[in-house]
Design a protein around this motif. Structure first.
Motif, PDB file in Angstrom:
ATOM      1  N   GLN A  88      -3.530  78.715  23.850  1.00 15.97           N
ATOM      2  CA  GLN A  88      -2.550  77.638  23.903  1.00 15.97           C
ATOM      3  C   GLN A  88      -1.117  78.139  23.805  1.00 15.97           C
ATOM      4  O   GLN A  88      -0.201  77.536  24.367  1.00 15.97           O
ATOM      5  N   LEU A  89      -0.894  79.242  23.130  1.00 14.74           N
ATOM      6  CA  LEU A  89       0.473  79.743  22.958  1.00 14.74           C
ATOM      7  C   LEU A  89       0.991  80.423  24.212  1.00 14.74           C
ATOM      8  O   LEU A  89       2.109  80.152  24.660  1.00 14.74           O
ATOM      9  N   THR A  90       0.180  81.306  24.802  1.00 19.53           N
ATOM     10  CA  THR A  90       0.662  82.146  25.895  1.00 19.53           C
ATOM     11  C   THR A  90       0.196  81.706  27.274  1.00 19.53           C
ATOM     12  O   THR A  90       0.772  82.130  28.277  1.00 19.53           O
ATOM     13  N   GLY A  91      -0.845  80.877  27.356  1.00 19.64           N
ATOM     14  CA  GLY A  91      -1.381  80.477  28.650  1.00 19.64           C
ATOM     15  C   GLY A  91      -2.296  81.511  29.266  1.00 19.64           C
ATOM     16  O   GLY A  91      -2.836  81.292  30.366  1.00 19.64           O
ATOM     17  N   CYS A  92      -2.519  82.642  28.600  1.00 17.01           N
ATOM     18  CA  CYS A  92      -3.470  83.648  29.083  1.00 17.01           C
ATOM     19  C   CYS A  92      -4.891  83.235  28.685  1.00 17.01           C
ATOM     20  O   CYS A  92      -5.090  82.342  27.866  1.00 17.01           O
ATOM     21  N   LEU A  93      -5.878  83.896  29.280  1.00 18.42           N
ATOM     22  CA  LEU A  93      -7.247  83.670  28.851  1.00 18.42           C
ATOM     23  C   LEU A  93      -7.376  84.012  27.375  1.00 18.42           C
ATOM     24  O   LEU A  93      -6.780  84.989  26.905  1.00 18.42           O
ATOM     25  N   ASN A  94      -8.148  83.202  26.649  1.00 17.16           N
ATOM     26  CA  ASN A  94      -8.352  83.574  25.247  1.00 17.16           C
ATOM     27  C   ASN A  94      -9.292  84.770  25.166  1.00 17.16           C
ATOM     28  O   ASN A  94      -9.969  85.118  26.146  1.00 17.16           O
ATOM     29  N   GLY A  95      -9.328  85.403  24.014  1.00 13.16           N
ATOM     30  CA  GLY A  95     -10.038  86.670  23.876  1.00 13.16           C
ATOM     31  C   GLY A  95     -11.509  86.584  24.233  1.00 13.16           C
ATOM     32  O   GLY A  95     -12.047  87.447  24.929  1.00 13.16           O
ATOM     33  N   LYS A  96     -12.182  85.519  23.809  1.00 15.05           N
ATOM     34  CA  LYS A  96     -13.617  85.379  24.054  1.00 15.05           C
ATOM     35  C   LYS A  96     -13.919  85.225  25.533  1.00 15.05           C
ATOM     36  O   LYS A  96     -14.815  85.875  26.076  1.00 15.05           O
ATOM     37  N   VAL A  97     -13.161  84.366  26.203  1.00  6.89           N
ATOM     38  CA  VAL A  97     -13.380  84.140  27.632  1.00  6.89           C
ATOM     39  C   VAL A  97     -13.012  85.387  28.428  1.00  6.89           C
ATOM     40  O   VAL A  97     -13.725  85.773  29.358  1.00  6.89           O
ATOM     41  N   PHE A  98     -11.905  86.020  28.072  1.00  4.19           N
ATOM     42  CA  PHE A  98     -11.480  87.234  28.771  1.00  4.19           C
ATOM     43  C   PHE A  98     -12.542  88.320  28.675  1.00  4.19           C
ATOM     44  O   PHE A  98     -12.920  88.934  29.681  1.00  4.19           O
ATOM     45  N   THR A  99     -13.041  88.551  27.468  1.00  2.00           N
ATOM     46  CA  THR A  99     -14.078  89.569  27.267  1.00  2.00           C
ATOM     47  C   THR A  99     -15.315  89.256  28.092  1.00  2.00           C
ATOM     48  O   THR A  99     -15.893  90.134  28.749  1.00  2.00           O
ATOM     49  N   LYS A 154      -3.058  89.680  42.328  1.00  4.39           N
ATOM     50  CA  LYS A 154      -3.656  88.348  42.434  1.00  4.39           C
ATOM     51  C   LYS A 154      -4.976  88.238  41.681  1.00  4.39           C
ATOM     52  O   LYS A 154      -5.239  87.243  41.006  1.00  4.39           O
ATOM     53  N   ASP A 155      -5.846  89.232  41.795  1.00  2.00           N
ATOM     54  CA  ASP A 155      -7.194  89.157  41.227  1.00  2.00           C
ATOM     55  C   ASP A 155      -7.315  89.763  39.835  1.00  2.00           C
ATOM     56  O   ASP A 155      -8.412  89.835  39.288  1.00  2.00           O
ATOM     57  N   ASP A 156      -6.220  90.226  39.271  1.00  4.24           N
ATOM     58  CA  ASP A 156      -6.273  90.808  37.927  1.00  4.24           C
ATOM     59  C   ASP A 156      -6.443  89.716  36.874  1.00  4.24           C
ATOM     60  O   ASP A 156      -6.005  88.573  37.064  1.00  4.24           O
ATOM     61  N   LEU A 157      -7.075  90.071  35.771  1.00  7.23           N
ATOM     62  CA  LEU A 157      -7.308  89.138  34.670  1.00  7.23           C
ATOM     63  C   LEU A 157      -6.413  89.502  33.488  1.00  7.23           C
ATOM     64  O   LEU A 157      -6.264  90.682  33.154  1.00  7.23           O
ATOM     65  N   ILE A 158      -5.836  88.492  32.868  1.00  3.83           N
ATOM     66  CA  ILE A 158      -4.966  88.701  31.708  1.00  3.83           C
ATOM     67  C   ILE A 158      -5.534  87.919  30.532  1.00  3.83           C
ATOM     68  O   ILE A 158      -5.839  86.731  30.654  1.00  3.83           O
ATOM     69  N   GLY A 159      -5.672  88.569  29.392  1.00  2.00           N
ATOM     70  CA  GLY A 159      -6.186  87.892  28.202  1.00  2.00           C
ATOM     71  C   GLY A 159      -5.384  88.254  26.972  1.00  2.00           C
ATOM     72  O   GLY A 159      -4.819  89.358  26.881  1.00  2.00           O
ATOM     73  N   GLY A 167      -4.571  92.149  27.072  1.00  2.00           N
ATOM     74  CA  GLY A 167      -5.384  93.029  27.895  1.00  2.00           C
ATOM     75  C   GLY A 167      -5.262  92.611  29.350  1.00  2.00           C
ATOM     76  O   GLY A 167      -5.177  91.423  29.664  1.00  2.00           O
ATOM     77  N   VAL A 168      -5.237  93.597  30.246  1.00  2.00           N
ATOM     78  CA  VAL A 168      -5.189  93.315  31.684  1.00  2.00           C
ATOM     79  C   VAL A 168      -6.296  94.125  32.348  1.00  2.00           C
ATOM     80  O   VAL A 168      -6.326  95.356  32.249  1.00  2.00           O
ATOM     81  N   PHE A 169      -7.192  93.435  33.034  1.00  2.00           N
ATOM     82  CA  PHE A 169      -8.287  94.078  33.748  1.00  2.00           C
ATOM     83  C   PHE A 169      -7.937  94.099  35.227  1.00  2.00           C
ATOM     84  O   PHE A 169      -7.635  93.064  35.827  1.00  2.00           O
ATOM     85  N   LEU A 170      -7.957  95.315  35.827  1.00  2.00           N
ATOM     86  CA  LEU A 170      -7.563  95.494  37.219  1.00  2.00           C
ATOM     87  C   LEU A 170      -8.758  96.003  38.023  1.00  2.00           C
ATOM     88  O   LEU A 170      -8.978  97.218  38.110  1.00  2.00           O
ATOM     89  N   PRO A 171      -9.563  95.115  38.587  1.00  2.00           N
ATOM     90  CA  PRO A 171     -10.751  95.559  39.330  1.00  2.00           C
ATOM     91  C   PRO A 171     -10.361  96.322  40.589  1.00  2.00           C
ATOM     92  O   PRO A 171      -9.457  95.926  41.333  1.00  2.00           O
TER      93      PRO A 171
END
Length: 245
Positions: A88-99, A154-159, A167-171
């Motif tokens: 809710q604070l940052t708008g990024c994926l929360n830790g559980k969903v990101f993981t 575009k396809d990177d994930l931010i949590g 964390g940023v995941f770059l497939p």
């Protein structure tokens, strides 16, 4: 003690049903009574008028209300889904969903097997909280999160994977791709105008990461990224390790 909320809800439903039925009967009787004084109308026309006006007077508001309730229910569901998915604070994926999303991508039989993972630590956040208050520390996190979103692919994930860590995941990313993203993030954060209580302050981050040739689960990616950051000198700015798994 059992909750009385369901009982109260059913009472309200019964009262609405009774009042609505009574209103329908009164409307129908009143309309028929008034039409009796019109000699120019045949019984068929009187019945047709009653058959049209009564459903319109009752059905139209009812269907509008039901449609509005459906819109509100859909909106509430979207808000619940969003609140359960995003921080809710940052708008990024929360830790559980990101993981979970990172691990699911790593487990897929199709798709890129290589990639990179970045860990981003805001610097001096404790000092900002101490000097200006927690609300300004939260604002710093929001600004940093926005800078990260503007810098990734575009396809990177931010949590948000910690109180003050991203964390940023770059497939499918190469080492150069990871460096480019990391440098863009550092540059975007450095360009942020941050002036709590009118006093300009500088936001900065440290970035560590790991580049891998075959999929890793989240725990391994995080561990390699943190180990690489700890081993490298602070002035390096962006620190990447490489795993030939």
């Amino acid at each position: 003690m059992k909750s009385t909320a369901p009982v109260q809800t059913w009472k309200q439903v019964i009262w609405l049903a009774v009042l609505g039925t009574a209103a329908c009967i009164c409307l129908s009787l009143g309309l028929n009574y008034l039409l009796m004084f019109s000699d120019s109308l045949t019984p068929f026309v009187r019945g047709a008028i009653t058959a049209v006006i009564v459903p319109m007077a009752i059905g139209l508001p009812l269907f509008v209300l039901l449609g509005w309730q459906q819109i509100e229910i859909r909106r509430y569901r979207q808000e619940l889904t969003k609140s359960g998915t995003y921080d809710q604070l940052t708008g990024c994926l929360n830790g559980k969903v990101f993981t979970s999303m990172v691990d699911r991508r790593a487990a897929r039989p199709a798709g890129p097997r290589s990639g990179a993972f970045l860990v981003i630590h805001p610097e001096h956040l404790a000092s900002i909280n101490l000097r200006f208050g927690l609300e300004w520390g939260d604002e710093a996190l929001r600004l940093i999160a926005s800078a990260i979103r503007s810098s990734v692919r575009k396809d990177d994930l931010i949590g948000r994977i910690g109180t003050s860590m991203f964390g940023v995941f770059l497939p499918g990313a190469s080492e150069q791709d990871a460096r480019d993203v990391g440098e863009r993030v550092r540059g975007a954060v450095g360009d942020i105008y941050f002036a709590p209580k009118g006093d300009k302050d500088v936001l900065a981050i440290s970035v560590g990461g790991v580049v891998f040739e075959h999929e890793l689960d989240f725990e391994d990616m995080y561990r390699f990224a943190e180990e690489g950051m700890a081993e490298a000198p602070d002035e390096a700015g962006l620190r990447l390790s490489h795993v030939n798994n």
